[in-house]
Scaffold this active site. Structure first.
Site, PDB file in Angstrom:
ATOM      1  N   LEU A  43       0.821  -1.207   0.000  1.00 42.25           N
ATOM      2  CA  LEU A  43       0.000   0.000   0.000  1.00 42.25           C
ATOM      3  C   LEU A  43       0.858   1.261   0.000  1.00 42.25           C
ATOM      4  O   LEU A  43       0.519   2.235  -0.659  1.00 42.25           O
ATOM      5  CB  LEU A  43      -0.955  -0.021   1.184  1.00 42.25           C
ATOM      6  N   ALA A  44       1.986   1.230   0.703  1.00 46.62           N
ATOM      7  CA  ALA A  44       2.842   2.426   0.717  1.00 46.62           C
ATOM      8  C   ALA A  44       3.543   2.589  -0.640  1.00 46.62           C
ATOM      9  O   ALA A  44       3.392   3.617  -1.313  1.00 46.62           O
ATOM     10  CB  ALA A  44       3.857   2.329   1.851  1.00 46.62           C
ATOM     11  N   GLY A  45       4.285   1.560  -1.044  1.00 47.47           N
ATOM     12  CA  GLY A  45       5.067   1.663  -2.282  1.00 47.47           C
ATOM     13  C   GLY A  45       4.193   1.760  -3.514  1.00 47.47           C
ATOM     14  O   GLY A  45       4.471   2.566  -4.418  1.00 47.47           O
ATOM     15  N   HIS A 266      -0.319  -8.467  18.786  1.00 44.97           N
ATOM     16  CA  HIS A 266      -1.759  -8.330  18.554  1.00 44.97           C
ATOM     17  C   HIS A 266      -2.504  -9.319  19.444  1.00 44.97           C
ATOM     18  O   HIS A 266      -2.185 -10.498  19.465  1.00 44.97           O
ATOM     19  CB  HIS A 266      -2.057  -8.596  17.084  1.00 44.97           C
ATOM     20  N   ARG A 330      -4.165  -2.448  21.740  1.00 46.42           N
ATOM     21  CA  ARG A 330      -3.602  -3.797  21.606  1.00 46.42           C
ATOM     22  C   ARG A 330      -2.608  -4.156  22.703  1.00 46.42           C
ATOM     23  O   ARG A 330      -2.594  -5.290  23.182  1.00 46.42           O
ATOM     24  CB  ARG A 330      -2.898  -3.911  20.260  1.00 46.42           C
ATOM     25  N   HIS A 401       2.836  -8.940  15.409  1.00 49.42           N
ATOM     26  CA  HIS A 401       1.961  -8.508  14.326  1.00 49.42           C
ATOM     27  C   HIS A 401       2.527  -7.355  13.500  1.00 49.42           C
ATOM     28  O   HIS A 401       2.358  -7.298  12.286  1.00 49.42           O
ATOM     29  CB  HIS A 401       0.632  -8.085  14.955  1.00 49.42           C
ATOM     30  N   GLU A 425       5.242   0.867   6.689  1.00 45.23           N
ATOM     31  CA  GLU A 425       5.679   0.185   7.916  1.00 45.23           C
ATOM     32  C   GLU A 425       7.202   0.173   8.053  1.00 45.23           C
ATOM     33  O   GLU A 425       7.739   0.006   9.151  1.00 45.23           O
ATOM     34  CB  GLU A 425       5.110  -1.249   7.940  1.00 45.23           C
TER      35      GLU A 425
END
Ligand SMILES: Cc1cc2nc3c(=O)[nH]c(=O)nc-3n(C[C@H](O)[C@H](O)[C@H](O)COP(=O)(O)OP(=O)(O)OC[C@H]3O[C@@H](n4cnc5c(N)ncnc54)[C@H](O)[C@@H]3O)c2cc1C
Length: 637
Positions: A43-45, A266, A330, A401, A425
């Site tokens: 999603l970032a790249g 998590h 969490r 996680h 991340e």
């Protein structure tokens, strides 16, 4: 080394806008003259590559999977946060900012977190425009649910497949640019080193995972969006391929590594079931909207859960944290699950599990509503455990996680190597010592769609770039280093598999640097890890050759990096004599077992510099100041 965060000052609401105004721009006609390497298509790249391509830059995008669509982001289940306040339940950008700073236990930069909250609303608009099928309520508005650490409903979702749907959106945008010729995709290609010329990032060395060919790619800037390093623990909810190689090798070329010990456990994962298990499965946090967490009040109570009467059940999160109940953050939920299991009240064969029970929600809402909300997660649970969660409570236990630590970046997302940016991340930026649920997707897409495309232009417009190619001595040196490490791994011809070493390393990390840490355990780990690493290099058995598809060789290189990173994580955990968020040092707790921070001595980002093989890393500190959300004992009671 002076760490300059470039964090703007002035009113927090307008910092990003003012900062952006002062960034230099690259003229549209000049953008095509610049080449940007993007490592990562999650999603970032993926979002960054698509956006930079759309802007007109020449982008080379690399991933180790066969398609960008297989990036680990596809696994994200529960949702993505945004302060839209569609529910009119009191949400605002400021509240999302506040919740995130507090949720991170006051170990994140305020300016970054505010920007993230601010951009969150644009992300949803962008994704809806791309056609991402978010869940809707009867009125047609996008639906929301709640996640831990928040008392409002701000999580947008697409059943339990939010990551997949968002990634398909980013992938379509990326493929459009591939079609337009602005982005060239290099799938099944792994970055194994960074090329630094005159102190600036100018390229990467890659290995083609199908043919084994090692080559250099040159550019004007390099971006790493290579994901998290939770797999250092061997067992985690991460995709098996997720690894630290790109960021670790960049670290060894000069990028500082920030807060490596901040890992997220998590609370709701399917418990470990056997010695040879290689992967753990998440049951999304969204389930805690309707599922109630409990254990029997009696130690060692092995009765069928259906036979345990209401007054013999301990809904421990609801009892201890009445304001947030099952939706505490969490770190808090995980620690409490561990505590009740340590008391001997855990359930299931191993006693290392607690119940997540939907009985009451099914009674209240009906099975079809629960199926609509979480059907795919329930199916997944049943396939793995053989138990039907509509009839009997799920058994869950905390597991590794996410990693809040990562390469240090300034407000522009640039690392300490000029020209190398880190997004998603892979960087340390926004979550402090504990990430709130549904905020990783938000950060990855904020970085990729909105922040980096603005900040990278400032660097490109400010510098002069001489033409460099793969014959440059720095590229040759990096290639030779990669060749040598491949040769070394293949020539060890030892007796033990890569996986057996990885599993053993994971056990050391889980035991001594996992949910709870203490100085003695960390010192033990710091003794055991180098010994095991030394044995690994002597005795690892890597089958096959370097000129073919060889997954054993791929894994070996990644595990070699995990060994080095693991040591830094333990060192960082040992150095931080406080508890905060996911970093729980047993010596530092409040009388009722909560994390006890030491703001006077540890309100900083710990950024570690690689000082050379065999030399201790050097610690640099970026002090954190809080002008808006004042540090206090986090309370969810
Ligand atoms: C099971 C699960 C569920 C989750 N659910 C949620 C959720 O509901 N909401 C939420 O906000 N977060 C969630 N998360 C966290 C979130 O999914 C991740 O933090 C996020 O997707 C990471 O995105 P990324 O783009 O930074 O990295 P990734 O998606 O991991 O992508 C990394 C990319 O880098 C490439 N790469 C890596 N190393 C190299 C290399 N050396 N050379 C070439 N390419 C390389 C990979 O091929 C890949 O394309 C979840 C995580 C897990 C494990």
């Amino acid at each position: 080394m002076e760490l300059n965060s470039k964090s703007p000052d002035g009113p927090i609401e307008t910092r990003w806008e003012r900062h952006r105004f002062h960034l230099k721009l690259v003229n549209p006609a000049n953008k095509r003259k610049y080449t940007i390497i993007m490592v990562g298509s999650g999603l970032a790249g993926g979002s960054a590559a698509a956006t930079l391509g759309e802007l007109g830059y020449n982008v080379k995008c690399f991933c180790f999977q066969d398609s960008p669509r297989r990036a680990h982001s596809i696994a994200a289940q529960g949702g993505i946060n945004a302060a839209k306040n569609y529910h009119n339940d009191g949400d605002s950008i400021y509240r999302l900012f506040y919740d995130t700073v507090k949720g991170g236990d006051f170990r994140a930069r305020e300016s970054n977190v505010y920007r993230l909250a601010d951009i969150s609303v644009d992300i949803i608009d962008q994704c809806v425009a791309q056609g991402v099928p978010f869940a809707r309520e009867y009125s047609g508005y996008l639906d929301n649910r709640s996640f831990g650490g928040a008392q409002v409903s701000r999580t947008f979702y697409a059943r339990g497949q939010t990551g997949q749907q968002l990634l398909l959106g980013a992938y379509q945008a990326l493929e459009r640019q591939v079609g337009n010729g602005t982005v060239t995709m290099y799938p099944r290609t792994e970055m194994l080193d960074l090329i630094v010329i005159d102190g600036r990032a100018r390229g990467i060395v890659t290995r083609n995972l199908v043919t084994g060919k090692i080559e250099s790619h040159m550019a004007d800037a390099v971006v790493l969006g290579t994901g998290g390093y939770g797999n250092v623990f061997y067992l985690s909810t991460n995709a098996k391929g997720s690894n630290a190689t790109a960021i670790w090798r960049a670290h060894k070329r000069g990028a500082l590594f920030a807060n490596p010990c901040f890992t997220q456990i998590h609370p709701t994962c399917i418990p470990v079931s056997g010695e040879y298990q290689s992967k753990l499965t998440l049951m999304s946090e969204s389930l805690r909207n309707d599922g109630r967490v409990w254990v029997p009040k009696q130690k060692g109570d092995k009765r069928d859960p259906a036979k345990i009467p209401e007054d013999e059940r301990d809904y421990f999160l609801e009892r201890k944290y009445p304001s947030f109940g099952n939706l505490v953050p969490r770190d808090v939920a995980s620690r409490n699950a561990k505590m009740v299991c340590d008391e001997g009240r855990g359930v299931g064969e191993t006693g290392l599990a607690v119940y997540l029970d939907f009985r009451d929600a099914i009674k209240r809402l009906g099975e079809s509503t629960i199926k609509e909300r979480y059907g795919n997660l329930f199916d997944m649970y049943e396939r793995i455990t053989g138990e039907n969660p509509y009839r009997t409570p799920m058994r869950i236990y905390p597991a590794i996680h996410y990693t809040m630590g990562g390469l240090w970046v300034d407000y522009n997302l640039m690392s300490t190597i000029p020209g190398m940016y880190v997004i998603g991340e892979a960087n340390f930026s926004d979550h402090g010592a504990n990430r709130l649920g549904a905020s990783a997707l938000m950060q990855g897409l904020a970085d990729g769609y909105f922040v980096l495309p603005n900040t990278i232009g400032d660097y490109l417009a400010s510098e002069k770039f001489e033409k460099v190619d793969a014959s440059h001595p720095a590229a040759r040196e990096a290639e030779a280093k990669v060749n040598e490490s491949v040769r070394r791994l293949l020539s060890a011809k030892g007796t033990r598999t890569v996986d057996s070493y990885h599993r053993e390393l994971g056990k050391i990390m889980w035991e001594h640097c996992g949910m709870a840490r203490n100085a003695n355990g960390l010192k033990t780990a710091l003794q055991q890890i180098p010994e095991l690493r030394e044995q690994f290099w002597r005795d690892v058995k890597v089958l096959g050759t370097g000129e073919e598809l060889n997954q054993s060789l791929e894994k070996a290189g990644r595990v070699a990096d995990f060994f080095e990173l693991a040591e830094l994580m333990c060192l960082d955990a040992l150095e931080r004599n406080e508890s905060c968020g996911g970093h729980f040092r047993e010596e530092y707790q409040t009388p009722d077992g909560e994390a006890a921070r030491d703001d006077e001595h540890y309100a900083y980002v710990a950024a570690w510099e690689f000082a050379g093989a065999g030399k201790p890393p050097v610690l640099h500190k970026e002090p954190l100041t809080f002008e808006y959300v004042h540090p206090s004992q986090r309370s969810y009671k």
